[in-house]
Structures are given as C-alpha cells and as structure tokens.
Scaffold this motif. Structure first.
Motif, mmCIF file in Angstrom:
data_model
loop_
_atom_site.group_PDB
_atom_site.id
_atom_site.type_symbol
_atom_site.label_atom_id
_atom_site.label_comp_id
_atom_site.label_asym_id
_atom_site.label_seq_id
_atom_site.Cartn_x
_atom_site.Cartn_y
_atom_site.Cartn_z
ATOM 1 N N UNK A 26 -37.870 14.734 7.815
ATOM 2 C CA UNK A 26 -38.843 14.454 7.128
ATOM 3 C C UNK A 26 -39.809 15.702 6.663
ATOM 4 N N UNK A 27 -39.803 15.693 5.432
ATOM 5 C CA UNK A 27 -40.495 17.122 4.967
ATOM 6 C C UNK A 27 -40.905 16.877 3.688
ATOM 7 N N UNK A 28 -42.361 17.398 3.423
ATOM 8 C CA UNK A 28 -42.777 17.114 1.918
ATOM 9 C C UNK A 28 -42.639 15.747 1.547
ATOM 10 N N UNK A 29 -42.528 15.764 -0.072
ATOM 11 C CA UNK A 29 -42.246 14.497 -0.437
ATOM 12 C C UNK A 29 -41.081 14.118 -1.025
ATOM 13 N N UNK A 30 -40.027 14.884 -1.181
ATOM 14 C CA UNK A 30 -38.782 14.687 -1.653
ATOM 15 C C UNK A 30 -37.987 14.418 -0.703
ATOM 16 N N UNK A 31 -37.019 13.140 -0.543
ATOM 17 C CA UNK A 31 -36.101 12.662 0.325
ATOM 18 C C UNK A 31 -35.262 13.660 0.641
ATOM 19 N N UNK A 32 -34.743 13.511 2.065
ATOM 20 C CA UNK A 32 -33.812 14.390 2.647
ATOM 21 C C UNK A 32 -32.470 13.646 3.066
ATOM 22 N N UNK A 33 -31.425 13.838 2.793
ATOM 23 C CA UNK A 33 -30.212 13.080 3.184
ATOM 24 C C UNK A 33 -30.208 12.910 4.884
ATOM 25 N N UNK A 34 -29.932 11.919 5.454
ATOM 26 C CA UNK A 34 -29.891 11.850 6.863
ATOM 27 C C UNK A 34 -28.774 12.641 7.509
ATOM 28 N N UNK A 35 -28.944 13.488 8.574
ATOM 29 C CA UNK A 35 -27.941 14.213 9.136
ATOM 30 C C UNK A 35 -26.706 13.367 9.692
ATOM 31 N N UNK A 36 -27.103 12.203 10.389
ATOM 32 C CA UNK A 36 -26.161 11.300 10.857
ATOM 33 C C UNK A 36 -26.632 9.982 10.100
ATOM 34 N N UNK A 37 -25.754 9.110 9.788
ATOM 35 C CA UNK A 37 -26.025 7.867 9.262
ATOM 36 C C UNK A 37 -24.736 7.107 9.479
ATOM 37 N N UNK A 38 -24.574 6.349 10.505
ATOM 38 C CA UNK A 38 -23.182 5.841 10.815
ATOM 39 C C UNK A 38 -23.381 4.380 11.456
ATOM 40 N N UNK A 39 -22.283 3.656 11.392
ATOM 41 C CA UNK A 39 -22.141 2.384 12.239
ATOM 42 C C UNK A 39 -20.951 2.594 13.442
ATOM 43 N N UNK A 40 -21.299 2.368 14.287
ATOM 44 C CA UNK A 40 -20.371 2.523 15.371
ATOM 45 C C UNK A 40 -20.020 1.025 15.924
ATOM 46 N N UNK A 41 -18.810 0.670 15.751
ATOM 47 C CA UNK A 41 -18.506 -0.582 16.149
ATOM 48 C C UNK A 41 -17.905 -0.818 17.820
ATOM 49 N N UNK A 42 -18.684 -1.770 18.455
ATOM 50 C CA UNK A 42 -18.091 -1.946 19.932
ATOM 51 C C UNK A 42 -16.855 -2.697 20.058
ATOM 52 N N UNK A 43 -16.329 -2.892 21.117
ATOM 53 C CA UNK A 43 -17.008 -2.363 22.378
ATOM 54 C C UNK A 43 -17.071 -1.101 22.639
ATOM 55 N N UNK A 44 -17.798 -0.570 23.535
ATOM 56 C CA UNK A 44 -17.920 0.892 23.940
ATOM 57 C C UNK A 44 -17.135 1.326 24.937
ATOM 58 N N UNK A 45 -16.504 2.487 25.044
ATOM 59 C CA UNK A 45 -16.028 3.097 26.412
ATOM 60 C C UNK A 45 -17.050 3.287 27.386
ATOM 61 N N UNK A 46 -16.491 4.056 28.496
ATOM 62 C CA UNK A 46 -17.142 4.204 29.710
ATOM 63 C C UNK A 46 -18.034 5.513 29.315
ATOM 64 N N UNK A 47 -17.391 6.361 28.342
ATOM 65 C CA UNK A 47 -17.843 7.543 27.865
ATOM 66 C C UNK A 47 -18.776 7.492 26.725
ATOM 67 N N UNK A 48 -18.918 5.873 26.322
ATOM 68 C CA UNK A 48 -19.940 5.692 25.389
ATOM 69 C C UNK A 48 -19.253 5.846 23.868
#
Length: 90
Positions: A26-48
């Motif tokens: 978040x910086x100033x007034x102009x929008x910044x594209x997210x570094x990460x924007x994702x949907x991770x579907x479960x189930x999750x492994x032991x390693x996440x």
C-alpha cells in the motif's frame, strides 16, 4: 506498507476448507497489483500444500470477508479493493 488478507471457506462446496490469500503493498493513492492473489483448494497436505491453486485477478486488496451473501447456504467471498483517484502520485 505491506498488506495481507486471508479467508478460509469451502469455496467449491466439496466439504474441504479452501484458502484465499492476497498480499501486496500500500503506497500513495494509486492502486498496486497484489504480489499474491490466489485461491488454494483443500484438502491440504501435511506440508500445507493444497490440491490445486487458481490465480485471482484482484486490485489492491484492503480486506477480504466471507458470508452467505445470497442466502444459498454456501459461503460467498467479498474482496474490498482500492481504486485510487489518480490525483496523488505514489
């Protein structure tokens, strides 16, 4: 300033929790594209690790929420973004 938002809900209604993650700057007034924007579907492994990941197209994310917005008994997602007004430079 770094921002991060997460939510957990069964997005695909398969009985497993899924994870939405959005991080960025978040910086100033102009929008910044997210570094990460994702949907991770479960189930999750032991390693996440999830079963699969889908990139999301989001603007600068200021907040994420989950609720049954359309009263269909399934979780819905709301992503609050910042568009800026183009007046103040970053």
């Amino acid at each position: 300033m770094t921002t991060a938002g997460t939510l957990v809900a069964d997005s695909d209604q398969d009985g497993w929790s899924d994870l939405v993650v959005a991080t960025g700057e978040r910086q100033g007034d102009d929008p910044i594209v997210p570094r990460v924007a994702e949907l991770v579907f479960g189930p999750f492994s032991v390693a996440g690790r999830g079963q699969r990941t889908r990139r999301l197209v989001l603007g600068e994310t200021r907040g994420i929420a989950v609720a049954d917005y359309d009263h269909d008994r399934h979780p819905g997602r709301a992503v609050l973004t910042h568009a800026g007004d183009g007046v103040h430079p970053c």
